[in-house]
Design an enzyme around this catalytic site. Sequence first.
Site, mmCIF file in Angstrom:
data_model
loop_
_atom_site.group_PDB
_atom_site.id
_atom_site.type_symbol
_atom_site.label_atom_id
_atom_site.label_comp_id
_atom_site.label_asym_id
_atom_site.label_seq_id
_atom_site.Cartn_x
_atom_site.Cartn_y
_atom_site.Cartn_z
ATOM 1 N N TRP A 42 -2.677 -4.233 -23.003
ATOM 2 C CA TRP A 42 -2.313 -3.238 -21.979
ATOM 3 C C TRP A 42 -3.492 -2.976 -21.042
ATOM 4 O O TRP A 42 -3.341 -2.878 -19.825
ATOM 5 C CB TRP A 42 -1.906 -1.952 -22.701
ATOM 6 N N ARG A 97 -15.720 3.009 -38.445
ATOM 7 C CA ARG A 97 -14.489 2.541 -37.783
ATOM 8 C C ARG A 97 -14.390 1.018 -37.738
ATOM 9 O O ARG A 97 -13.309 0.461 -37.532
ATOM 10 C CB ARG A 97 -14.391 3.111 -36.371
ATOM 11 N N ARG A 142 4.830 -7.774 -18.180
ATOM 12 C CA ARG A 142 5.007 -7.503 -19.615
ATOM 13 C C ARG A 142 6.460 -7.340 -20.038
ATOM 14 O O ARG A 142 6.725 -7.241 -21.240
ATOM 15 C CB ARG A 142 4.203 -6.271 -20.021
ATOM 16 N N SER A 187 0.798 -1.242 0.000
ATOM 17 C CA SER A 187 0.000 0.000 0.000
ATOM 18 C C SER A 187 0.829 1.290 0.000
ATOM 19 O O SER A 187 0.421 2.264 -0.646
ATOM 20 C CB SER A 187 -1.054 -0.007 1.108
#
Length: 222
Positions: free
Chosen positions: A79, A159, A186, A58
């Site tokens: 992501w 789109r 990642r 924390s």
Amino acid sequence: MVSRIDIGNAGYVELLETFGSDLTVVNAARVSFNKESTEFSDRDAGLIRYLAKHNHNSPFFHPQLRFRIKMPIFVTREWFRHTVGFARNEVSRRYVDFKPEVWIPTEFRERDPNLKQGSKNEIIAQNEAIHEIYVKTMQAALYSYDSLLEANVAPEMARAVLPQSMYTEFIETGSLAAYARLCGLRLDPHAQKEIQEFAQAIHDLLSPAFPVSWPALMQANA
Ligand SMILES: Cc1cc2nc3c(=O)[nH]c(=O)nc-3n(C[C@H](O)[C@H](O)[C@H](O)COP(=O)(O)OP(=O)(O)OC[C@H]3O[C@@H](n4cnc5c(N)ncnc54)[C@H](O)[C@@H]3O)c2cc1C
């Protein structure tokens, strides 16, 4: 200090704002004993390493970072799976219809027979021919998009013909702990190369800003 890193032709990561420092982490922890450090000491560095090592997370929620990021949509999908500790706002193609940009790789990696590995480092033998197919596909998609807009189709529907390689841009605010978690996952070689490069940019921007907390968190998240 560098605030923007370009990821080749894949986009960029720009650090817009930093709230807090290693001292912020220390003082968030020291409030438990109603204590405060005014100057960062070796003792404080030891405390940070202890907190990170023992998952006392924390205090690392208090520093906040705000980034502007441009990346292809297929990377963004991965992501945005990192949800806890982040706030995001993204360009909306419901409202804008400026010319889309697409990511065009110059080298196509070979498929790895080990499914979990995703790709080998080797570039495929027919790289040039594949590049041509890819570029033609992008051109066709962009042409279709323009045609739909010219026919007065709403951008929110037009789109749908755009490819996953199209760039998007977003503003993202997250805690130091959240970025450490994201980078831990990642930067791993199992993650796709393209997302690794964006995680590396975050890592390179945060290392100098949090010289004690960041390496301690990265070790804990490795
Ligand atoms: C190499 C790699 C391959 C991947 N492959 C796939 C794939 O094939 N398919 C796919 O769908 N995803 C895949 N993912 C995404 C992955 O499953 C996670 O969604 C992503 O890594 C985000 O994880 P996170 O722990 O940072 O999530 P966050 O949502 O940011 O959560 C952070 C932490 O909060 C806690 N938490 C969050 N939500 C809950 C909850 N509902 N219940 C309990 N605790 C919670 C957990 O401790 C969690 O680790 C992959 C990720 C990586 C790194």
